[in-house]
Design a protein around this motif. Structure first.
Motif, mmCIF file in Angstrom:
data_model
loop_
_atom_site.group_PDB
_atom_site.id
_atom_site.type_symbol
_atom_site.label_atom_id
_atom_site.label_comp_id
_atom_site.label_asym_id
_atom_site.label_seq_id
_atom_site.Cartn_x
_atom_site.Cartn_y
_atom_site.Cartn_z
ATOM 1 N N VAL A 134 -42.669 37.489 42.974
ATOM 2 C CA VAL A 134 -41.480 37.196 42.174
ATOM 3 C C VAL A 134 -41.209 38.322 41.180
ATOM 4 C CG1 VAL A 134 -40.542 35.641 40.403
ATOM 5 C CG2 VAL A 134 -41.642 34.697 42.439
ATOM 6 N N LEU A 135 -42.270 38.846 40.562
ATOM 7 C CA LEU A 135 -42.105 39.934 39.590
ATOM 8 C C LEU A 135 -41.538 41.196 40.249
ATOM 9 C CD1 LEU A 135 -42.551 41.008 36.718
ATOM 10 C CD2 LEU A 135 -44.860 41.650 37.401
ATOM 11 N N ILE A 136 -42.040 41.535 41.423
ATOM 12 C CA ILE A 136 -41.540 42.723 42.126
ATOM 13 C C ILE A 136 -40.075 42.548 42.517
ATOM 14 C CG2 ILE A 136 -41.772 44.075 44.242
ATOM 15 C CD1 ILE A 136 -44.807 43.517 44.080
ATOM 16 N N LEU A 137 -39.733 41.375 43.072
ATOM 17 C CA LEU A 137 -38.335 41.119 43.435
ATOM 18 C C LEU A 137 -37.427 41.167 42.211
ATOM 19 C CD1 LEU A 137 -38.728 38.198 46.016
ATOM 20 C CD2 LEU A 137 -37.999 40.546 46.479
ATOM 21 N N TYR A 138 -37.916 40.606 41.101
ATOM 22 C CA TYR A 138 -37.126 40.593 39.863
ATOM 23 C C TYR A 138 -36.872 42.021 39.369
ATOM 24 C CZ TYR A 138 -36.342 40.200 34.827
ATOM 25 O OH TYR A 138 -35.856 40.333 33.557
ATOM 26 N N GLU A 139 -37.922 42.838 39.343
ATOM 27 C CA GLU A 139 -37.771 44.212 38.861
ATOM 28 C C GLU A 139 -36.827 45.011 39.754
ATOM 29 O OE1 GLU A 139 -38.850 45.770 36.232
ATOM 30 O OE2 GLU A 139 -40.038 44.151 35.354
ATOM 31 N N VAL A 140 -36.962 44.840 41.070
ATOM 32 C CA VAL A 140 -36.113 45.586 42.005
ATOM 33 C C VAL A 140 -34.656 45.176 41.844
ATOM 34 C CG1 VAL A 140 -35.586 45.946 44.437
ATOM 35 C CG2 VAL A 140 -37.961 46.013 43.656
ATOM 36 N N GLN A 141 -34.398 43.867 41.780
ATOM 37 C CA GLN A 141 -33.022 43.382 41.709
ATOM 38 C C GLN A 141 -32.354 43.768 40.390
ATOM 39 O OE1 GLN A 141 -31.106 41.919 43.917
ATOM 40 N NE2 GLN A 141 -32.625 41.694 45.545
ATOM 41 N N VAL A 142 -33.091 43.645 39.292
ATOM 42 C CA VAL A 142 -32.499 43.902 37.971
ATOM 43 C C VAL A 142 -32.271 45.394 37.748
ATOM 44 C CG1 VAL A 142 -32.948 43.762 35.488
ATOM 45 C CG2 VAL A 142 -33.352 41.784 36.931
ATOM 46 N N ASN A 143 -33.225 46.225 38.182
ATOM 47 C CA ASN A 143 -33.134 47.661 37.887
ATOM 48 C C ASN A 143 -32.292 48.439 38.887
ATOM 49 O OD1 ASN A 143 -34.793 47.469 35.605
ATOM 50 N ND2 ASN A 143 -36.649 47.602 36.840
ATOM 51 N N SER A 144 -32.226 47.968 40.136
ATOM 52 C CA SER A 144 -31.519 48.742 41.157
ATOM 53 C C SER A 144 -30.127 48.207 41.462
ATOM 54 C CB SER A 144 -32.342 48.781 42.453
ATOM 55 O OG SER A 144 -32.496 47.473 42.981
ATOM 56 N N SER A 145 -29.924 46.926 41.313
ATOM 57 C CA SER A 145 -28.640 46.342 41.682
ATOM 58 C C SER A 145 -27.610 46.518 40.559
ATOM 59 C CB SER A 145 -28.807 44.850 41.994
ATOM 60 O OG SER A 145 -27.558 44.270 42.308
ATOM 61 N N THR A 146 -26.379 46.816 40.956
ATOM 62 C CA THR A 146 -25.282 46.936 39.991
ATOM 63 C C THR A 146 -24.418 45.693 39.954
ATOM 64 O OG1 THR A 146 -23.938 48.012 41.692
ATOM 65 C CG2 THR A 146 -25.221 49.445 40.220
ATOM 66 N N GLU A 147 -24.629 44.776 40.878
ATOM 67 C CA GLU A 147 -23.840 43.552 40.926
ATOM 68 C C GLU A 147 -24.441 42.521 39.971
ATOM 69 O OE1 GLU A 147 -23.449 42.123 44.867
ATOM 70 O OE2 GLU A 147 -22.961 44.088 45.723
ATOM 71 N N SER A 148 -23.568 41.937 39.161
ATOM 72 C CA SER A 148 -24.035 40.953 38.182
ATOM 73 C C SER A 148 -24.526 39.676 38.851
ATOM 74 C CB SER A 148 -22.902 40.613 37.200
ATOM 75 O OG SER A 148 -21.774 40.099 37.902
ATOM 76 N N SER A 149 -23.982 39.347 40.016
ATOM 77 C CA SER A 149 -24.399 38.119 40.701
ATOM 78 C C SER A 149 -25.851 38.219 41.165
ATOM 79 C CB SER A 149 -23.494 37.854 41.900
ATOM 80 O OG SER A 149 -23.548 38.943 42.815
ATOM 81 N N LYS A 150 -26.241 39.401 41.683
ATOM 82 C CA LYS A 150 -27.623 39.577 42.130
ATOM 83 C C LYS A 150 -28.586 39.565 40.945
ATOM 84 C CE LYS A 150 -26.862 41.969 46.498
ATOM 85 N NZ LYS A 150 -27.186 43.151 47.329
ATOM 86 N N LYS A 151 -28.179 40.151 39.823
ATOM 87 C CA LYS A 151 -29.012 40.110 38.631
ATOM 88 C C LYS A 151 -29.169 38.680 38.135
ATOM 89 C CE LYS A 151 -28.131 44.765 36.887
ATOM 90 N NZ LYS A 151 -27.684 45.583 35.735
ATOM 91 N N SER A 152 -28.101 37.913 38.203
ATOM 92 C CA SER A 152 -28.164 36.510 37.787
ATOM 93 C C SER A 152 -29.092 35.712 38.693
ATOM 94 C CB SER A 152 -26.757 35.910 37.789
ATOM 95 O OG SER A 152 -26.792 34.551 37.415
ATOM 96 N N GLN A 153 -29.043 35.969 39.998
ATOM 97 C CA GLN A 153 -29.938 35.290 40.931
ATOM 98 C C GLN A 153 -31.400 35.656 40.660
ATOM 99 O OE1 GLN A 153 -28.609 36.326 44.860
ATOM 100 N NE2 GLN A 153 -26.725 35.108 44.728
ATOM 101 N N ALA A 154 -31.651 36.934 40.368
ATOM 102 C CA ALA A 154 -33.018 37.368 40.065
ATOM 103 C C ALA A 154 -33.537 36.687 38.796
ATOM 104 C CB ALA A 154 -33.063 38.889 39.915
ATOM 105 N N LEU A 155 -32.707 36.608 37.772
ATOM 106 C CA LEU A 155 -33.110 35.939 36.533
ATOM 107 C C LEU A 155 -33.378 34.455 36.775
ATOM 108 C CD1 LEU A 155 -30.717 37.565 33.915
ATOM 109 C CD2 LEU A 155 -33.210 37.601 33.852
ATOM 110 N N THR A 156 -32.513 33.808 37.556
ATOM 111 C CA THR A 156 -32.706 32.388 37.855
ATOM 112 C C THR A 156 -34.015 32.155 38.585
ATOM 113 O OG1 THR A 156 -30.297 32.103 38.003
ATOM 114 C CG2 THR A 156 -31.686 30.388 38.985
ATOM 115 N N MET A 157 -34.287 32.983 39.604
ATOM 116 C CA MET A 157 -35.544 32.863 40.343
ATOM 117 C C MET A 157 -36.742 33.079 39.413
ATOM 118 S SD MET A 157 -36.940 35.422 43.330
ATOM 119 C CE MET A 157 -36.867 36.774 42.144
#
Length: 331
Positions: A205-228
């Protein structure tokens, strides 16, 4: 064992530091290269000393022994503060460089400050351009947490030795009890399996969170990572709180006596446990204040608030369970 593990990583960090600073020997002072060498020698000597003498209660040359142990303790604390400062400065510099670089260059190109005036021969010579230099640089910063833990670990052990100088132990009031660890006995195996599952899941979960938050520019993907991230932590904290409450309830049915004798190791354990919890209490408290005061309030804010409240509850129940367990006599 824990001290040796952290010592090995600290030595690897010192090797990386020596390699990194050796790349700039022509423009750095010699002290930069000498410091990690001396620190590595200190780690080796201290680890050997604690491995051999950690259980000793010294009864000769008391003042000299106390002075030497306190000097060692303060040295460890100084190394700890230095490592924390270096790591914090590096993180702050990296974030500042990432956010402000473009604005600074725009400002310089406007002619507000001559770029040539900011450059120096030493700065050009000390640029870390080679691949091996980057490996050394990134490696020793990633290993800083192990060096920080080593300093704290060694400080705690030296403090206990300092408290035990000149101490007499009444052997009649203490029962010698050796723990026997059996992997498949009763529910030990189930606990280990569940713990490993949670550990591996948490890393994933930590690796997925770091990848999604730091690499993704879409706010929806960042929101999904935070929710997870928040949902996983909320589930884990809830389970941990229930387990600690269950352990405290089991203590009520256990007829063992409480150990009220003076014990420097246990006293230090309790103090460190409560001191470490204060930091997490403060973080959770400020998070709650920020969430309540902020607008708008969405699902992420609700999850963050639940996470902060559960963090306070889990640390409270866990500390009660551990402290009560430390004061119980062996079977």
């Amino acid at each position: 064992g824990g001290l040796v593990l952290f010592a090995i990583f600290s030595l690897v960090m010192d090797v990386f530091k020596i390699g990194y600073y050796s790349s700039f020997y022509s423009c750095l002072s010699a002290i930069k290269i000498i410091y990690p060498i001396v620190q590595a020698i200190f780690v080796v000597v201290q680890t050997y000393f604690l491995w051999i003498s950690a259980k000793d209660c010294v009864h000769v040359h008391l003042n000299v022994t106390r002075c030497g142990l306190m000097l060692t303790l303060t040295t460890n604390l100084a190394v700890w503060m230095s490592a924390v400062t270096d790591e914090s400065v590096h993180k702050a510099h990296s974030k500042l460089k990432k956010n402000v670089t473009e604005e600074i260059f725009r400002w310089l190109l406007k002619g507000n400050l001559p770029i040539s005036g900011m450059r120096s021969s030493s700065a050009e010579e000390c640029n870390c351009n080679s691949q091996i230099c980057q490996v050394f640089k990134n490696g020793y910063f990633w290993l800083y947490p192990f060096n920080i833990e080593y300093s704290l670990f060694a400080s705690a052990m030296v403090y206990v030795m300092w408290k035990n100088v000149g101490r007499f132990i009444d052997h009649h009031s203490h029962h010698i009890h050796r723990l026997k660890f059996r992997l498949f006995r009763r529910t030990f195996f189930v606990g280990i399996v569940l713990g490993l599952i949670v550990l591996v899941s948490g890393l994933g979960v930590l690796i997925l969170y770091e990848v999604q938050v730091n690499s993704s520019t879409e706010s929806s993907k960042k929101s999904q990572a935070l929710t997870m991230y928040y949902i996983f932590n909320i589930v884990c904290l809830s389970l941990m709180s229930l387990v600690c409450i269950g352990g405290s309830v089991i203590y009520r049915f256990d007829k063992r006596d409480m150990d009220r004798h003076k014990n420097p190791t246990r006293t230090l354990d309790v103090a460190l446990l409560m001191g470490a919890a204060l930091g997490q209490y403060a973080i959770s408290y400020y998070s709650i204040v920020a969430i309540v005061a902020s607008t708008p309030r969405d699902a992420i804010s609700a999850l963050n608030l639940t996470y902060a409240l559960l963090m306070i509850a889990q640390h409270t129940f866990q500390n009660i369970f551990i402290i009560e367990g430390l004061h119980r006599q062996p079977p």
